[in-house]
Write a protein that holds these residues in place. Structure first.
Motif, PDB file in Angstrom:
ATOM      1  N   PHE A 152      51.766 -21.737  27.535  1.00  0.00           N
ATOM      2  CA  PHE A 152      50.802 -21.450  26.518  1.00  0.00           C
ATOM      3  C   PHE A 152      49.338 -21.643  26.669  1.00  0.00           C
ATOM      4  N   TRP A 153      48.581 -20.989  26.093  1.00  0.00           N
ATOM      5  CA  TRP A 153      47.124 -21.348  26.602  1.00  0.00           C
ATOM      6  C   TRP A 153      46.433 -21.838  25.280  1.00  0.00           C
ATOM      7  N   TYR A 154      45.292 -23.035  25.613  1.00  0.00           N
ATOM      8  CA  TYR A 154      44.586 -23.231  24.588  1.00  0.00           C
ATOM      9  C   TYR A 154      43.616 -22.016  24.568  1.00  0.00           C
ATOM     10  N   PHE A 155      42.974 -21.575  25.556  1.00  0.00           N
ATOM     11  CA  PHE A 155      42.122 -20.595  25.579  1.00  0.00           C
ATOM     12  C   PHE A 155      42.309 -19.323  26.586  1.00  0.00           C
ATOM     13  N   PRO A 156      43.274 -18.310  25.968  1.00  0.00           N
ATOM     14  CA  PRO A 156      43.718 -17.603  26.828  1.00  0.00           C
ATOM     15  C   PRO A 156      42.764 -16.568  27.608  1.00  0.00           C
ATOM     16  N   PRO A 157      43.241 -15.903  28.530  1.00  0.00           N
ATOM     17  CA  PRO A 157      42.316 -15.149  29.324  1.00  0.00           C
ATOM     18  C   PRO A 157      41.682 -13.872  28.695  1.00  0.00           C
ATOM     19  N   SER A 158      40.596 -13.530  28.904  1.00  0.00           N
ATOM     20  CA  SER A 158      39.907 -12.324  28.208  1.00  0.00           C
ATOM     21  C   SER A 158      39.008 -11.801  29.267  1.00  0.00           C
ATOM     22  N   GLY A 159      38.557 -10.570  28.903  1.00  0.00           N
ATOM     23  CA  GLY A 159      37.641  -9.743  29.727  1.00  0.00           C
ATOM     24  C   GLY A 159      37.851  -8.490  29.816  1.00  0.00           C
ATOM     25  N   ASN A 160      37.232  -7.933  30.544  1.00  0.00           N
ATOM     26  CA  ASN A 160      37.633  -6.166  30.877  1.00  0.00           C
ATOM     27  C   ASN A 160      37.925  -5.995  32.426  1.00  0.00           C
ATOM     28  N   LEU A 161      39.346  -5.252  32.270  1.00  0.00           N
ATOM     29  CA  LEU A 161      39.858  -5.115  33.567  1.00  0.00           C
ATOM     30  C   LEU A 161      39.526  -3.672  34.084  1.00  0.00           C
ATOM     31  N   GLY A 162      38.450  -2.848  33.258  1.00  0.00           N
ATOM     32  CA  GLY A 162      38.243  -1.505  33.512  1.00  0.00           C
ATOM     33  C   GLY A 162      37.267  -1.648  34.751  1.00  0.00           C
ATOM     34  N   TYR A 163      36.506  -0.359  34.759  1.00  0.00           N
ATOM     35  CA  TYR A 163      35.574  -0.200  35.638  1.00  0.00           C
ATOM     36  C   TYR A 163      34.170   0.369  34.857  1.00  0.00           C
ATOM     37  N   LEU A 164      33.149   0.204  35.878  1.00  0.00           N
ATOM     38  CA  LEU A 164      31.805   0.330  34.948  1.00  0.00           C
ATOM     39  C   LEU A 164      31.332   1.775  35.245  1.00  0.00           C
ATOM     40  N   GLU A 165      31.947   2.608  36.378  1.00  0.00           N
ATOM     41  CA  GLU A 165      31.622   3.916  36.356  1.00  0.00           C
ATOM     42  C   GLU A 165      32.887   4.681  36.587  1.00  0.00           C
ATOM     43  N   VAL A 166      32.613   5.850  36.463  1.00  0.00           N
ATOM     44  CA  VAL A 166      33.740   7.137  36.982  1.00  0.00           C
ATOM     45  C   VAL A 166      33.894   6.816  38.514  1.00  0.00           C
ATOM     46  N   GLN A 167      35.274   6.615  38.815  1.00  0.00           N
ATOM     47  CA  GLN A 167      35.289   6.317  40.049  1.00  0.00           C
ATOM     48  C   GLN A 167      35.290   7.339  41.169  1.00  0.00           C
ATOM     49  N   ASP A 168      35.409   8.557  41.204  1.00  0.00           N
ATOM     50  CA  ASP A 168      35.320   9.546  41.970  1.00  0.00           C
ATOM     51  C   ASP A 168      34.796  10.758  41.155  1.00  0.00           C
ATOM     52  N   PRO A 169      33.577  10.755  40.865  1.00  0.00           N
ATOM     53  CA  PRO A 169      33.052  11.864  39.968  1.00  0.00           C
ATOM     54  C   PRO A 169      32.998  13.406  40.829  1.00  0.00           C
ATOM     55  N   GLN A 170      32.800  13.123  41.996  1.00  0.00           N
ATOM     56  CA  GLN A 170      32.940  14.501  42.823  1.00  0.00           C
ATOM     57  C   GLN A 170      34.327  15.313  42.716  1.00  0.00           C
ATOM     58  N   SER A 171      35.307  14.744  42.602  1.00  0.00           N
ATOM     59  CA  SER A 171      36.464  15.195  42.441  1.00  0.00           C
ATOM     60  C   SER A 171      36.590  15.808  40.979  1.00  0.00           C
ATOM     61  N   TRP A 172      35.880  15.362  40.050  1.00  0.00           N
ATOM     62  CA  TRP A 172      36.112  15.652  38.549  1.00  0.00           C
ATOM     63  C   TRP A 172      35.308  17.014  38.693  1.00  0.00           C
ATOM     64  N   TYR A 173      34.175  16.877  39.317  1.00  0.00           N
ATOM     65  CA  TYR A 173      33.224  18.066  39.421  1.00  0.00           C
ATOM     66  C   TYR A 173      34.035  19.280  39.850  1.00  0.00           C
ATOM     67  N   GLU A 174      34.693  19.093  40.906  1.00  0.00           N
ATOM     68  CA  GLU A 174      35.476  20.298  41.543  1.00  0.00           C
ATOM     69  C   GLU A 174      36.592  20.779  40.815  1.00  0.00           C
ATOM     70  N   ARG A 175      37.283  19.768  40.120  1.00  0.00           N
ATOM     71  CA  ARG A 175      38.444  20.012  39.268  1.00  0.00           C
ATOM     72  C   ARG A 175      37.898  20.717  38.024  1.00  0.00           C
ATOM     73  N   LEU A 176      36.696  20.346  37.417  1.00  0.00           N
ATOM     74  CA  LEU A 176      36.144  21.121  36.453  1.00  0.00           C
ATOM     75  C   LEU A 176      35.611  22.332  36.730  1.00  0.00           C
ATOM     76  N   ALA A 177      35.003  22.794  37.650  1.00  0.00           N
ATOM     77  CA  ALA A 177      34.565  23.852  38.165  1.00  0.00           C
ATOM     78  C   ALA A 177      35.565  24.989  38.457  1.00  0.00           C
ATOM     79  N   ARG A 178      36.737  24.475  38.610  1.00  0.00           N
ATOM     80  CA  ARG A 178      37.899  25.464  39.170  1.00  0.00           C
ATOM     81  C   ARG A 178      38.436  25.741  37.814  1.00  0.00           C
TER      82      ARG A 178
END
Length: 416
Positions: free
Chosen positions: A82-108
């Motif tokens: 039981f937490w008095y102050f439970p953990p909080s925050g962001n688990l995500g990313y600040l940027e798109v991880q592999d934009p180049q693969s997205w560019y290739e996927r979208l182009a096809r």
């Protein structure tokens, strides 16, 4: 038979006129209300589809829940933490991880019409002693014009001028007013890390949306350099050849990469839910047309049958069979429905044309006069004609069948 039906309608001028007006006004109201609702629907969808990307591929942002780290810290007894102050925050990313693969996927992908990488960041714009915080959007100007309609809203300069590079920026109208800056002047832009950089104002855009007009656009290379994050993007905007497939495509893409992928309709689900209420109102209009027209026609024909019993007896004695008598009274209701519906369609069309000349909405580049958006879709007129025809037909069946069952002997016995 048609001649007799028209003669019976003419003999009861007042009831015939009132019934005709019921069908006429109901059809006209349905056309006008449907045109208004559908026009508003189309206008909103066009704004949502064209003013922003149809699919947003964004850096994923997952947030810690209260007990998400319990097992990691307390392996054996994590169920009793039981937490008095439970953990909080962001688990995500600040940027798109592999934009180049997205560019290739979208182009096809043959379903994709265009895509544009974006780097969106909070920035502080300064001119002399005035400082204003706003969102700075870095984009590929040429690609961004294909993904959204932002270039259509540029009222001073050209959006493509950003492609030249060299720290150029286009400001929204609201942001320019708050800064008091003009075209070809220089503002200093800072993102909180490093020193502020000078950017030359080369354009102004105005959408009519105060939030959107408080933002700024620049070339993505300039924003990456200002932010100290070369080659980083935090969103990819995508435009499809068929925007109606956006939700299905976005859901499919979300399974093949860690990025958060959302379509335009998924992001605006609350706004689009309003259209279900509009559809309910339109259907209530249909019910109103059916009830008003149906009851009017039913009452007129029912009274006519009761008052024309002797005429029915004479017709049956002359050789008219049951079908002929049924068609005599059924055709009266059909005539009222066809004439009332046709006149209602024409009146509704011209009324919609008049509504299109009313300056009701705020002026915008796409609608400088602020006219109402009224739909003239042929489906509206087909639906209205069918409603008038079906309601008049259904309301004519019972009186017509009742008239067809009468025989000369029954009329004589009843004292007709």
């Amino acid at each position: 038979m048609i001649f007799l039906a028209i003669r019976y309608l003419i003999e009861r001028k007042r009831q015939t006129l009132l019934t005709f007006l019921g069908v006429f006004l109901g059809t006209m109201a349905y056309v006008a209300v449907s045109g208004f609702f559908l026009g508003f629907h189309v206008f909103i969808v066009e704004q949502l589809v064209n003013n922003a990307a149809q699919i947003h591929i964004q850096a994923r942002k997952d947030y810690l829940s209260a007990h998400q780290l319990d097992q990691a810290f307390y392996e054996n007894s994590y169920r009793h933490v039981f937490w008095y102050f439970p953990p909080s925050g962001n688990l995500g990313y600040l940027e798109v991880q592999d934009p180049q693969s997205w560019y290739e996927r979208l182009a096809r992908d043959p379903r994709v019409e265009a895509y544009s990488p974006l780097l969106t960041t909070a920035a502080l714009f300064s001119l002399s002693k005035i400082s204003v915080s706003a969102v700075l959007i870095g984009c590929n100007p040429i690609q961004q014009q294909k993904v959204t309609s932002i270039a259509d809203y540029v009222v001073d300069g050209h959006f493509r001028d950003l492609a030249v590079g060299g720290n150029r920026v286009i400001l929204g109208d609201e942001l320019m007013k708050r800064l008091g800056v003009g075209i070809n002047q220089t503002v200093r832009v800072s993102v909180g890390t490093g020193n502020a950089s000078p950017f030359k104002v080369v354009g102004r855009y105005y959408t009519g949306n105060r939030f959107a007009d408080s933002q700024a656009y620049a070339a993505i290379n300039d924003v990456q350099r200002l932010n100290g994050t070369p080659n980083q993007v935090n969103e990819i905007g995508v435009r499809l050849k068929d925007y109606r497939q956006a939700a299905a495509i976005a859901t499919n893409w979300s399974r093949i990469a860690p990025e958060r992928t959302e379509s335009w309709d998924q992001q605006n689900a609350n706004i689009l839910s309003v259209f279900r209420i509009q559809d309910a109102l339109r259907f209530s209009m249909i019910a109103t047309v059916v009830i008003v027209a149906g009851f009017g026609i039913y009452n007129v024909l029912n009274m006519t049958v009761n008052q024309k019993r002797q005429d029915i007896a004479i017709l049956r004695s002359m050789g008219y069979d049951t079908f002929d008598v049924v068609m005599l009274f059924f055709s009266q209701g059909l005539i009222l429905g066809v004439l009332g519906g046709a006149c209602g369609l024409f009146a509704g069309y011209f009324f919609c044309r008049y509504l299109q000349t009313i300056p009701f909405m705020p002026a915008a580049p796409g609608n400088p006069q602020g006219y109402l958006h009224i739909s003239l879709d042929s489906a509206i007129y087909i639906q209205a004609a069918l409603v008038a025809l079906i309601s008049s037909s259904l309301a004519s069946i019972l009186p017509a069948r009742a008239a067809g069952r009468l025989t000369p002997i029954d009329i004589i016995r009843a004292g007709g």
